[in-house]
Write a protein that holds these residues in place. Structure first.
Motif, PDB file in Angstrom:
ATOM      1  N   LYS A  42       0.837  -1.199   0.000  1.00 55.34           N
ATOM      2  CA  LYS A  42       0.000   0.000   0.000  1.00 55.34           C
ATOM      3  C   LYS A  42       0.874   1.252   0.000  1.00 55.34           C
ATOM      4  O   LYS A  42       1.996   1.237   0.486  1.00 55.34           O
ATOM      5  N   GLY A  43       0.337   2.323  -0.579  1.00 55.19           N
ATOM      6  CA  GLY A  43       1.081   3.572  -0.630  1.00 55.19           C
ATOM      7  C   GLY A  43       1.718   3.826  -1.986  1.00 55.19           C
ATOM      8  O   GLY A  43       2.096   4.943  -2.290  1.00 55.19           O
ATOM      9  N   GLU A  44       1.853   2.789  -2.796  1.00 58.24           N
ATOM     10  CA  GLU A  44       2.287   2.986  -4.181  1.00 58.24           C
ATOM     11  C   GLU A  44       1.660   1.925  -5.063  1.00 58.24           C
ATOM     12  O   GLU A  44       1.152   0.918  -4.575  1.00 58.24           O
ATOM     13  N   LYS A  45       1.684   2.187  -6.359  1.00 59.50           N
ATOM     14  CA  LYS A  45       1.076   1.237  -7.291  1.00 59.50           C
ATOM     15  C   LYS A  45       1.941  -0.009  -7.426  1.00 59.50           C
ATOM     16  O   LYS A  45       3.156   0.053  -7.285  1.00 59.50           O
ATOM     17  N   SER A  46       1.286  -1.129  -7.698  1.00 61.71           N
ATOM     18  CA  SER A  46       1.995  -2.394  -7.858  1.00 61.71           C
ATOM     19  C   SER A  46       1.410  -3.170  -9.028  1.00 61.71           C
ATOM     20  O   SER A  46       0.196  -3.173  -9.228  1.00 61.71           O
ATOM     21  N   LEU A  47       2.276  -3.824  -9.770  1.00 59.43           N
ATOM     22  CA  LEU A  47       1.856  -4.750 -10.816  1.00 59.43           C
ATOM     23  C   LEU A  47       2.036  -6.157 -10.283  1.00 59.43           C
ATOM     24  O   LEU A  47       3.111  -6.513  -9.810  1.00 59.43           O
ATOM     25  N   GLY A  76      10.353  11.192 -14.941  1.00 60.54           N
ATOM     26  CA  GLY A  76       9.613  11.684 -13.776  1.00 60.54           C
ATOM     27  C   GLY A  76       8.424  10.815 -13.395  1.00 60.54           C
ATOM     28  O   GLY A  76       7.845  10.982 -12.336  1.00 60.54           O
ATOM     29  N   LYS A  77       8.047   9.885 -14.281  1.00 57.17           N
ATOM     30  CA  LYS A  77       6.913   8.997 -13.974  1.00 57.17           C
ATOM     31  C   LYS A  77       7.445   7.790 -13.199  1.00 57.17           C
ATOM     32  O   LYS A  77       8.268   7.042 -13.690  1.00 57.17           O
ATOM     33  N   LYS A  78       6.962   7.635 -11.961  1.00 49.50           N
ATOM     34  CA  LYS A  78       7.452   6.540 -11.127  1.00 49.50           C
ATOM     35  C   LYS A  78       6.836   5.220 -11.586  1.00 49.50           C
ATOM     36  O   LYS A  78       5.628   5.101 -11.742  1.00 49.50           O
ATOM     37  N   ALA A  79       7.689   4.235 -11.790  1.00 44.41           N
ATOM     38  CA  ALA A  79       7.209   2.916 -12.195  1.00 44.41           C
ATOM     39  C   ALA A  79       6.580   2.217 -11.000  1.00 44.41           C
ATOM     40  O   ALA A  79       7.053   2.340  -9.875  1.00 44.41           O
ATOM     41  N   PRO A  80       5.502   1.473 -11.227  1.00 44.03           N
ATOM     42  CA  PRO A  80       4.925   0.689 -10.134  1.00 44.03           C
ATOM     43  C   PRO A  80       5.909  -0.394  -9.702  1.00 44.03           C
ATOM     44  O   PRO A  80       6.765  -0.802 -10.486  1.00 44.03           O
ATOM     45  N   ARG A  81       5.777  -0.834  -8.467  1.00 43.84           N
ATOM     46  CA  ARG A  81       6.533  -2.015  -8.054  1.00 43.84           C
ATOM     47  C   ARG A  81       5.930  -3.233  -8.731  1.00 43.84           C
ATOM     48  O   ARG A  81       4.757  -3.228  -9.069  1.00 43.84           O
ATOM     49  N   THR A  82       6.715  -4.276  -8.886  1.00 44.68           N
ATOM     50  CA  THR A  82       6.216  -5.517  -9.473  1.00 44.68           C
ATOM     51  C   THR A  82       6.275  -6.609  -8.412  1.00 44.68           C
ATOM     52  O   THR A  82       7.268  -6.729  -7.703  1.00 44.68           O
ATOM     53  N   ALA A  83       5.191  -7.377  -8.312  1.00 38.48           N
ATOM     54  CA  ALA A  83       5.168  -8.541  -7.428  1.00 38.48           C
ATOM     55  C   ALA A  83       4.961  -9.776  -8.293  1.00 38.48           C
ATOM     56  O   ALA A  83       3.970  -9.875  -9.019  1.00 38.48           O
ATOM     57  N   LEU A  84       5.924 -10.695  -8.238  1.00 38.66           N
ATOM     58  CA  LEU A  84       5.783 -11.974  -8.932  1.00 38.66           C
ATOM     59  C   LEU A  84       5.424 -13.015  -7.880  1.00 38.66           C
ATOM     60  O   LEU A  84       6.223 -13.320  -7.000  1.00 38.66           O
ATOM     61  N   MET A 154      -2.462  -2.771  -9.336  1.00 34.67           N
ATOM     62  CA  MET A 154      -3.144  -2.400  -8.105  1.00 34.67           C
ATOM     63  C   MET A 154      -2.784  -0.955  -7.759  1.00 34.67           C
ATOM     64  O   MET A 154      -1.624  -0.557  -7.891  1.00 34.67           O
ATOM     65  N   ASP A 155      -3.777  -0.186  -7.312  1.00 37.58           N
ATOM     66  CA  ASP A 155      -3.486   1.201  -6.953  1.00 37.58           C
ATOM     67  C   ASP A 155      -2.896   1.279  -5.541  1.00 37.58           C
ATOM     68  O   ASP A 155      -2.609   0.258  -4.912  1.00 37.58           O
ATOM     69  N   GLU A 156      -2.727   2.515  -5.058  1.00 38.27           N
ATOM     70  CA  GLU A 156      -2.078   2.755  -3.763  1.00 38.27           C
ATOM     71  C   GLU A 156      -2.828   2.119  -2.594  1.00 38.27           C
ATOM     72  O   GLU A 156      -2.273   1.909  -1.528  1.00 38.27           O
ATOM     73  N   ASN A 157      -4.121   1.825  -2.796  1.00 39.43           N
ATOM     74  CA  ASN A 157      -4.933   1.214  -1.734  1.00 39.43           C
ATOM     75  C   ASN A 157      -5.156  -0.272  -1.948  1.00 39.43           C
ATOM     76  O   ASN A 157      -6.043  -0.865  -1.342  1.00 39.43           O
TER      77      ASN A 157
END
Length: 181
Positions: A42-47, A76-84, A154-157
């Motif tokens: 949470k707090g940042e976007k995730s793929l 300047g565009k922050k990449a989402p984190r990735t979860a595998l 997934m968004d920040e929430n």
């Protein structure tokens, strides 16, 4: 003049795939060995992608495409984190998945997650991403795991903002991520 076909492009469509039915709580183990839940993201976007280290083609191809998409994001565009998330608990220890995610071309900010079969079935159900072990597959590794090849944003929430199908290009993924802000 240009006649529009009326069919939206993937990038135009990319925000119309949100759903509250996807996601939910989970408890897994990160490749570092630390317990990890949805709150960790949470707090940042995730793929989020379901796969496994012995996956012959879809997983490495998707991770490589995603790595390329991240490199195409505007400055300047922050990449989402990735979860595998592994769907192969019998083989994918945290150490094994840790080695795998360091492959060339995979996204830099990637977390590998694994767990018990029960933990993984719970998160797969939460994402409507069922998987099954196929013992009949004739592969060097003995079996393969059939699984969903959808990439979930997934968004920040920790709510599903959109998703990508396996045939989407790095360019269309990057353009959607940039558009969603």
């Amino acid at each position: 003049g240009v006649v529009s076909s009326g069919v939206p492009t993937e990038a135009e469509n990319c925000g119309n795939r949100a759903s509250d039915a996807i996601g939910g709580r989970f408890h897994l183990t990160a490749h570092t060995g630390s317990p990890t839940t949805e709150d960790s993201f949470k707090g940042e976007k995730s793929l989020v992608f379901f796969g496994f280290t012995h996956c012959p083609d879809v997983c490495p191809t998707t991770m490589f495409t995603l790595g390329k998409a991240m490199s195409l994001l505007p400055p300047g565009k922050k990449a989402p984190r990735t979860a595998l998330i592994s769907v192969d608990p019998a083989r994918d220890t945290p150490e094994e998945i840790g080695r795998y995610i360091q492959s060339n071309g995979f996204p830099a900010d990637i977390v590998g997650l694994t767990g018990t079969l029960e933990e993984l079935e719970q998160v797969a159900t939460a994402f409507a991403a069922p998987f099954s072990r196929d013992e009949t597959a004739d592969t060097a590794s003995g079996y393969i795991v059939n699984h969903s090849a959808i990439l979930y944003l997934m968004d920040e929430n920790w709510k599903l903002q959109t998703y990508f199908t396996p045939n989407e290009s790095a360019e269309s993924i990057a353009s959607c991520l940039a558009k969603l802000g």
